[in-house]
Design a protein around this motif. Structure first.
Motif, PDB file in Angstrom:
ATOM      1  N   PHE A  85      -5.798  -2.522  -5.014  1.00 49.42           N
ATOM      2  CA  PHE A  85      -5.156  -3.020  -4.050  1.00 49.42           C
ATOM      3  C   PHE A  85      -6.147  -3.769  -3.793  1.00 49.42           C
ATOM      4  O   PHE A  85      -5.278  -4.780  -3.188  1.00 49.42           O
ATOM      5  N   ILE A  86      -6.893  -3.555  -3.519  1.00 49.86           N
ATOM      6  CA  ILE A  86      -7.280  -3.755  -2.111  1.00 49.86           C
ATOM      7  C   ILE A  86      -8.302  -5.560  -2.709  1.00 49.86           C
ATOM      8  O   ILE A  86      -7.957  -6.560  -2.124  1.00 49.86           O
ATOM      9  N   LEU A  87      -8.547  -5.732  -3.730  1.00 52.24           N
ATOM     10  CA  LEU A  87      -9.326  -7.003  -4.298  1.00 52.24           C
ATOM     11  C   LEU A  87      -7.897  -7.072  -4.243  1.00 52.24           C
ATOM     12  O   LEU A  87      -8.183  -9.652  -3.954  1.00 52.24           O
ATOM     13  N   THR A  88      -6.678  -7.884  -5.249  1.00 58.81           N
ATOM     14  CA  THR A  88      -5.758  -8.441  -5.299  1.00 58.81           C
ATOM     15  C   THR A  88      -5.110  -8.868  -3.518  1.00 58.81           C
ATOM     16  O   THR A  88      -4.692  -9.985  -3.192  1.00 58.81           O
ATOM     17  N   ALA A 130       0.867  -1.022  -0.040  1.00 59.67           N
ATOM     18  CA  ALA A 130       0.031  -0.134  -0.258  1.00 59.67           C
ATOM     19  C   ALA A 130       0.692   1.278   0.019  1.00 59.67           C
ATOM     20  O   ALA A 130       1.105   2.027  -0.952  1.00 59.67           O
ATOM     21  N   SER A 131       2.199   1.304   0.784  1.00 60.55           N
ATOM     22  CA  SER A 131       2.731   2.675   0.842  1.00 60.55           C
ATOM     23  C   SER A 131       3.111   2.564  -0.495  1.00 60.55           C
ATOM     24  O   SER A 131       3.689   3.556  -1.361  1.00 60.55           O
ATOM     25  N   ALA A 132       3.836   1.194  -0.744  1.00 58.70           N
ATOM     26  CA  ALA A 132       4.888   1.082  -2.873  1.00 58.70           C
ATOM     27  C   ALA A 132       3.889   2.445  -3.125  1.00 58.70           C
ATOM     28  O   ALA A 132       4.336   2.569  -4.464  1.00 58.70           O
ATOM     29  N   LEU A 133       2.296   1.344  -3.416  1.00 56.45           N
ATOM     30  CA  LEU A 133       1.477   1.974  -4.391  1.00 56.45           C
ATOM     31  C   LEU A 133       0.580   3.551  -4.205  1.00 56.45           C
ATOM     32  O   LEU A 133       0.346   4.439  -4.798  1.00 56.45           O
ATOM     33  N   GLY A 182      -6.043  18.106   0.117  1.00 58.18           N
ATOM     34  CA  GLY A 182      -6.445  17.444  -1.658  1.00 58.18           C
ATOM     35  C   GLY A 182      -5.474  17.163  -2.905  1.00 58.18           C
ATOM     36  O   GLY A 182      -5.820  17.490  -3.407  1.00 58.18           O
ATOM     37  N   LYS A 183      -3.703  17.566  -2.516  1.00 59.62           N
ATOM     38  CA  LYS A 183      -3.259  17.233  -2.735  1.00 59.62           C
ATOM     39  C   LYS A 183      -3.061  16.029  -3.818  1.00 59.62           C
ATOM     40  O   LYS A 183      -2.874  16.220  -5.087  1.00 59.62           O
ATOM     41  N   GLY A 184      -3.733  15.425  -3.591  1.00 62.86           N
ATOM     42  CA  GLY A 184      -3.257  13.977  -4.108  1.00 62.86           C
ATOM     43  C   GLY A 184      -4.861  13.725  -5.104  1.00 62.86           C
ATOM     44  O   GLY A 184      -5.854  14.761  -4.487  1.00 62.86           O
ATOM     45  N   ASN A 185      -5.239  13.507  -6.139  1.00 58.88           N
ATOM     46  CA  ASN A 185      -5.956  12.784  -7.277  1.00 58.88           C
ATOM     47  C   ASN A 185      -6.605  11.540  -6.966  1.00 58.88           C
ATOM     48  O   ASN A 185      -5.765  10.438  -6.387  1.00 58.88           O
ATOM     49  N   LEU A 186      -8.379  12.576  -5.825  1.00 59.65           N
ATOM     50  CA  LEU A 186      -8.648  10.926  -5.279  1.00 59.65           C
ATOM     51  C   LEU A 186      -9.070   9.887  -6.369  1.00 59.65           C
ATOM     52  O   LEU A 186      -9.044   9.193  -6.461  1.00 59.65           O
ATOM     53  N   ALA A 187      -9.404  10.381  -7.419  1.00 59.91           N
ATOM     54  CA  ALA A 187     -10.168   9.330  -8.943  1.00 59.91           C
ATOM     55  C   ALA A 187      -9.291   8.567  -9.031  1.00 59.91           C
ATOM     56  O   ALA A 187      -9.673   7.295  -8.848  1.00 59.91           O
ATOM     57  N   ARG A 188      -7.614   8.714  -9.391  1.00 60.96           N
ATOM     58  CA  ARG A 188      -6.634   8.239  -9.576  1.00 60.96           C
ATOM     59  C   ARG A 188      -6.754   6.745  -8.746  1.00 60.96           C
ATOM     60  O   ARG A 188      -5.883   5.758  -7.941  1.00 60.96           O
ATOM     61  N   LEU A 189      -6.083   7.414  -7.190  1.00 65.08           N
ATOM     62  CA  LEU A 189      -5.887   7.114  -5.344  1.00 65.08           C
ATOM     63  C   LEU A 189      -6.894   5.912  -4.775  1.00 65.08           C
ATOM     64  O   LEU A 189      -6.550   5.067  -5.648  1.00 65.08           O
ATOM     65  N   ILE A 190      -8.315   6.292  -5.452  1.00 67.74           N
ATOM     66  CA  ILE A 190      -9.458   4.982  -5.461  1.00 67.74           C
ATOM     67  C   ILE A 190      -9.676   3.996  -6.669  1.00 67.74           C
ATOM     68  O   ILE A 190      -9.675   3.027  -6.214  1.00 67.74           O
ATOM     69  N   GLN A 191      -8.823   4.627  -7.667  1.00 65.40           N
ATOM     70  CA  GLN A 191      -9.222   3.537  -8.545  1.00 65.40           C
ATOM     71  C   GLN A 191      -7.647   2.115  -8.205  1.00 65.40           C
ATOM     72  O   GLN A 191      -7.554   1.096  -8.450  1.00 65.40           O
ATOM     73  N   ARG A 192      -6.921   2.781  -7.574  1.00 65.00           N
ATOM     74  CA  ARG A 192      -5.510   2.695  -7.055  1.00 65.00           C
ATOM     75  C   ARG A 192      -5.709   1.426  -6.377  1.00 65.00           C
ATOM     76  O   ARG A 192      -5.444  -0.344  -6.287  1.00 65.00           O
ATOM     77  N   TRP A 193      -6.208   1.978  -5.319  1.00 69.57           N
ATOM     78  CA  TRP A 193      -7.142   1.716  -4.090  1.00 69.57           C
ATOM     79  C   TRP A 193      -7.540   0.130  -4.199  1.00 69.57           C
ATOM     80  O   TRP A 193      -8.044  -1.194  -4.185  1.00 69.57           O
ATOM     81  N   ASN A 194      -8.990   0.071  -5.745  1.00 66.66           N
ATOM     82  CA  ASN A 194      -9.821  -0.843  -6.017  1.00 66.66           C
ATOM     83  C   ASN A 194      -9.219  -1.870  -6.333  1.00 66.66           C
ATOM     84  O   ASN A 194      -9.299  -3.056  -6.439  1.00 66.66           O
TER      85      ASN A 194
END
Length: 1157
Positions: free
Chosen positions: A579-582, A550-553, A565-577
């Motif tokens: 990650f959590i399934l994997t 999670a930290s590496a991603l 709000g520096k992070g792009n939430l749309a990209r972030l939640i897609q990467r999280w999606n």
């Protein structure tokens, strides 16, 4: 350095050392630099000291430039040139640090580092300065603020430190080990044993660590393992100093003589290439310090304590003509350092004076120093201009003197009138389309403003008195957003409302401490129990932060990034999606699949796969065709797909199904290895589907204006086509007003036609149809209700090989340039969830925005106005998915979690045990009483601001973590004896142990040094979950906050909270200490709180409540008791009188029974 061979009188200097200063020895002192320094009353005034008016510096030759007093009469113990700024740092034997700026040695800062011990070494870092004393390492800002204070063991006697990289530090001393400290976590990471104790000097090159010992030896150690590679026995007495440059090691020290130790005038020099000594270098001074000063040659500077300094080459002969003399105010020089630029030398003497020698009139300490930040001057005379046109401009910004005269703003009441803030004007589009019925106007929402954005306004009680019910009228549970990395709340809700996933995760339990599947199951259990009350995923997010992937991603946001709000939430939640399934797939892959999950046709489970893989995985064939005709086929699988958009920008109609097919059956040209050609060749990569998943997950990847324009364009095309479908051909350039189509969805018009608002910004279908062809192809098309009538709902899949997927959830990014926006989810909640919560069977779309939940129209889930609402993730589920699985949940937590377990603490012994585990015949039953209390520590401090009217506004409440949990028996012969008393180990940095209120001390939660019964949070959490599931009743004081921080949802009928039992409506809550004194004659919580004492006291108070209220049958008589309680409390200002003796014998008797057991 080693002080054993120095003047023994310096070990404890007497006040006589700083009597009258000798004016002959300080000819270069500048009195202007000694402002605010008080001398001994009997000493000579600084104005009387002769000062040389000008100093002539010859280029290339070191001469004294300035002298300054750091601390009058107190010997200087260490000096250090700052490696980042033009500053010189000085530490004294009294534990005081002083910094001087620039070659003029202007005093920059001065503060106390240690009250009793001398400062032994200083090291500058980018953000502050490290100070080493005898058994303390302190990191302070350059202005004097403490960043961290690391206490070492009292038996340690540290002398040297070495910064190996930007975040790792080695500390050595007179003991037989060297400590490695991680500066990021401020924790000891390694302890290296040394064969020869007494490491007082450390240096480093790109080959070795060099350790100088008090025995006169210098050891060379491996950079990775710290093992001794070589050792030089330099001096028979003791080592004074050494330095390394290139392939040369030069040392100075003391030799043993018949009369004791004597300073050796031979410098021992070693060649590091051959690892042997070369010809010793004889010098003409008594060397105490030495440094390489490599400019044109590898010069050595050798300094004696009497102030003599000699330069020489390490491989040549020393020339007496190269000796110059430093004039110290005191009799001895105590410290010496060289700047990084080699242009400046610093000497500190035994009378607290610092002498700066340079080889140029305007030297610099570093080659590239950054600009030093100075204290801001008074800004009263340079205030920014005020804009009088702003109505909300506070006049308090204007500084005015206190005066008794009438001010210009003191208008008489006759000439002034209140001016309330005007309401914002109504949108012109609303006024234009408004229809009036009586005095009420109706108009469609123009959707020009963001909606469903709620900000918590915290009170002084934080979250405890926030009205969450106002934002959630349903019985479903929201999630609190104030926890770090809570941006994933919307995706947690999506996974929860997938029935097979929810049941699978809640059936899972393993021994892994930080298992995301286990923590997600605990969170789902809370969401099941909640009846509209919000939950928080603090334990799940705590485990999430420990996953290295999670930290590496980049999925773990810093507090500053999340707030700004520096992070792009749309990209972030897609990467999280992804990650959590994997991660869930990996956590469950090697576990045996529960019998509750069986696949249709008996082909659900395959060896080595997980149920997550069965639900989400899509099996594919990746074909690589080289231009030579060679074809390579590899089998693979994926848990989700990413949309790939066409490059065509002509604006033609492109169904979502076509884009989805293009993304699934992806075809692209790329360079790949060809076994036939035996080299990289241009190949055509194609992907064929072998098996479709039950749940289709799609990342939209709308990360730029290009993709956003594609969605916007396709929505406009779909809107025009929908209008044509319902109303015939329309001119291409004609604009449609709402009034033109007011009857479009009316009963007089087309009954099946949606309204004009429901057709706008819609491109996404509610259902799609997917069919596997015989030649391994895939057909995808949009599916409508009319198609269902044609194929039939039940026979579509069986008879025609067609799979129909229904839209179940959409996760969208709500844009906001100020805060970075937020993430919300539209979820179609199924029948089973409504049946459990509301007792009715139906399906409904809901908006989930953290703790805000409200039902919405289904069209809102697929409407995306790309100006403020951008799609991020789509979830489609196969029709009739739930009917394929047995969705029973079996509680995996068993009674053996309450049995005895080993402590994580290494030093914990049986004599420290404070509880007795339950025996098999003591296992709790439904309705049994359990006294509970918890203690907490602070991970993040509260963020608050002070308003102009003096009130405090909480911006963000403090983040707490449970540190100790205690449960005591509530009945039976052992009533009042604890059976759980667990200290919770934490890997996160604690900013405040709250010892006065929690009784937790630094080290109690550290497995290396704690003597408590230390366990993991998961272990204790399982014990409490078992007690909740079995149906016990918890008795305690203020349990609502305890359960919130522990992250537990407890049914209200299982909680007996004494804070509410002894409470009158609209009155203050009463502390446990005052209740115990008033009703039980007990004086508890003297110096600190103890959870065993508090839990036992709460049990006794509950017994007292039953006695006074006659088991609740006489509320009027108990009301009189409460009135007397409140009257007594007001008289005593709710303070318990100070105890005259020991604690009440009642509590002492109970505690003695614990010791007896």
């Amino acid at each position: 350095m080693n002080f054993e061979g120095l003047d023994p009188g310096l070990a404890e200097y007497a006040p006589a050392m700083h009597s009258a200063l000798d004016p002959v020895l300080d000819a270069h002192l500048n009195p202007s630099l000694l402002q605010n320094v008080e001398l001994d009353p009997e000493g000579v005034a600084l104005e009387a000291l002769p000062v040389q008016e000008s100093v002539h510096i010859m280029e290339g030759v070191y001469s004294e430039l300035h002298s300054v007093v750091a601390e009058v009469g107190v010997p200087v113990s260490v000096s250090h040139f700052d490696l980042h700024e033009e500053m010189l740092w000085v530490g004294s034997h009294g534990g005081h640090a002083t910094s001087f700026f620039g070659p003029t040695l202007e005093r920059y800062s001065s503060f106390q580092v240690n009250g009793s011990d001398d400062i032994r070494q200083i090291q500058s870092l980018e953000n502050g300065i490290l100070f080493l004393t005898k058994n303390n390492l302190k990191y302070m800002a350059r202005g004097g603020l403490i960043i961290f204070d690391y206490l070492l063991d009292e038996s340690e006697d540290m002398h040297s430190l070495l910064l190996t990289d930007s975040s790792t530090l080695l500390i050595g001393g007179l003991q037989n080990h060297i400590l490695e400290i991680d500066l990021n976590t401020v924790q000891e990471t390694q302890k290296y044993a040394v064969e020869t104790p007494g490491v007082t000097i450390m240096r480093q090159t790109n080959r070795f660590f060099f350790c100088g010992h008090t025995s006169g030896k210098v050891s060379l150690r491996d950079l990775r393992t710290f093992k001794v590679e070589h050792e030089f026995d330099a001096f028979s007495g003791s080592l004074s100093d050494f330095d390394v440059h290139g392939n040369l090691l030069a040392t100075c020290g003391f030799s043993s003589r018949l009369t004791g130790l004597a300073c050796d005038r031979f410098l021992k020099v070693y060649d590091l290439r051959m690892m042997r000594a070369i010809t010793p270098l004889q010098v003409h001074v008594d060397p105490a310090f030495l440094r390489f000063i490599p400019t044109y040659t590898s010069r050595l500077a050798i300094i004696s304590q009497s102030g003599q300094c000699q330069f020489c080459e390490p491989t040549g002969l020393a020339n007496p003509a190269d000796i110059f003399h430093v004039n110290p105010v005191g009799p001895l020089l105590m410290t010496f350092d060289v700047s990084a630029s080699k242009q400046a030398l610093a000497f500190g003497d035994s009378e607290g004076c610092v002498h700066l020698w340079t080889d140029s009139p305007e030297p610099s300490f570093n080659p590239y120093s950054r600009e030093t930040e100075f204290a801001l001057p008074c800004l009263v005379d340079s205030l920014p201009p005020l804009d009088w046109s702003q109505d909300l401009l506070p006049l308090s910004l204007i500084p005015v003197p206190l005066t008794a005269d009438t001010l210009l703003s003191d208008w008489p009441a006759a000439n002034s009138a209140p001016a309330p803030r005007r309401a914002p004007p109504v949108d012109a589009e609303i006024l234009r389309t408004m229809k009036k019925v009586g005095f009420i106007g109706y108009a469609p929402n123009p959707r020009t403003r963001l909606r469903n954005q709620v900000t918590i306004k915290y009170s002084k009680l934080g979250l405890e008195d926030f009205d969450f019910k106002h934002y959630n009228k349903t019985l479903f549970a929201g999630l609190e957003p104030h926890i770090p990395n809570a941006y994933c709340n919307c995706m947690i809700q999506v996974l929860y409302f997938l029935e097979p996933v929810r049941c699978l995760i809640q059936n899972h339990l393993c021994q892994k401490e930080f298992c995301l599947a286990c923590e997600l199951g605990f969170l789902f259990h809370m969401l099941d129990l909640s009846r509209g009350d919000p939950c928080q995923g603090s334990n799940f997010l705590r485990a999430f932060r420990t996953i290295p992937e999670a930290s590496a991603l980049g999925l773990i946001l810093a507090d500053s990034d999340e707030a700004s709000g520096k992070g792009n939430l749309a990209r972030l939640i897609q990467r999280w999606n992804r990650f959590i399934l994997t991660q869930l797939h990996q956590d469950l892959q090697e576990l045996e699949v529960p019998q509750a999950y069986r696949g249709a046709g008996g082909s659900f489970c395959s060896s080595g796969d997980s149920v997550i893989g069965q639900l989400f995985s899509c099996e594919m064939e990746n074909c690589s065709l080289c231009r030579c005709g060679s074809e390579t086929v590899r089998a693979s699988s994926t848990l989700l797909f990413t949309l790939s958009y066409p490059e065509d920008k002509t604006g033609k109609n492109c169904d979502f199904a076509q884009v989805l097919k293009r993304s699934i059956c992806l075809e692209q040209n790329t360079q790949a290895w060809c076994d036939n050609c035996e080299k990289y060749q241009p190949t055509i990569q194609t992907r064929n589907i072998r098996h479709l998943p039950d749940i289709l997950v799609i990342n939209c990847e709308v990360n730029s204006l290009k993709e956003a324009d594609f969605w916007r364009m396709q929505a406009e095309v779909a809107f025009k086509m929908a209008i044509k479908k319902h109303s015939g051909e329309i001119s291409k350039n004609k604009e449609f007003a709402l009034a033109d189509w007011k009857e479009l969805g009316s009963p007089e018009g087309m009954l099946m036609c949606p309204s004009i608002e429901e057709l706008k910004n819609v491109w996404l279908p509610f259902s799609i149809q997917m069919k596997m062809t015989k030649n391994k192809g895939l057909d995808v098309c949009n599916w409508t209700d009319g198609d269902e009538m044609q194929w039939g709902p039940a026979r579509a899949e069986e008879e025609h090989g067609v799979y129909v997927y229904d839209l179940m959830a959409t996760v969208v990014h709500i844009l906001d340039s100020r805060t970075g926006g937020s993430l919300v989810a539209h979820i179609k909640v199924g029948e089973t969830y409504h049946q459990r919560k509301e007792g009715v069977t139906h399906q409904q779309w809901y908006l989930f925005n953290d703790f805000l939940i409200e039902p919405i129209d289904k069209h809102e889930a697929v409407q995306f106005d790309m100006n403020w609402k951008v799609p991020a993730i789509l979830y489609y589920i196969k029709r009739n998915l739930n009917s394929k699985y047995n969705l029973n949940i079996k509680n995996p937590i068993e009674a053996n979690v309450l049995l005895a377990e080993a402590s994580l603490a290494r030093k914990q012994r049986k004599t420290h045990t404070t509880f007795i585990p339950l025996m098999l015949n003591e296992m709790p039953q439904v309705g049994d009483l359990v006294g509970l209390d918890a203690e907490f520590v602070t991970l993040n401090e509260e963020e608050a601001e002070l308003r102009s009217d003096g009130t405090k506004s909480t911006i963000k409440p403090s983040q707490m973590s449970v540190a100790r949990i205690t449960c005591v028996r509530g009945q039976g012969p052992n009533e009042g004896i604890p059976f759980i008393d667990d200290y919770i180990s934490t890997q996160e940095q604690v900013v405040d142990y709250l010892t006065q209120y929690s009784g937790i001390k630094p080290g109690d939660l550290d497995a290396k040094i704690s003597s408590k019964h230390l366990t993991t949070l998961k272990s204790t959490y399982l014990k409490l979950r078992f007690l909740i599931d079995i149906g016990v009743k918890f008795v305690g004081h203020g349990l609502q906050k305890d359960f919130r921080v522990i992250n537990l949802m407890v049914p209200k009928d299982q909680v007996l909270d004494t804070v509410y039992l002894f409470h009158m409506p609209r009155k203050r809550m009463i502390s446990l200490r005052f209740l115990a004194w008033y009703f039980l004659d007990l004086k508890i919580q003297g110096e600190t709180h103890d959870s065993i004492e508090d839990a036992r006291t709460a049990l006794q108070l509950y017994r007292k409540y039953l006695e006074l209220s006659k088991n609740g049958t006489e509320p009027e008589s108990f009301h009189k008791v409460l009135k007397g309680l409140y009257e007594k409390g007001r008289k005593m200002d709710w303070k318990v009188p100070e105890p005259e003796g020991q604690t009440s014998p009642k509590s002492a008797a109970v505690f003695s029974s614990v010791l007896a057991l």
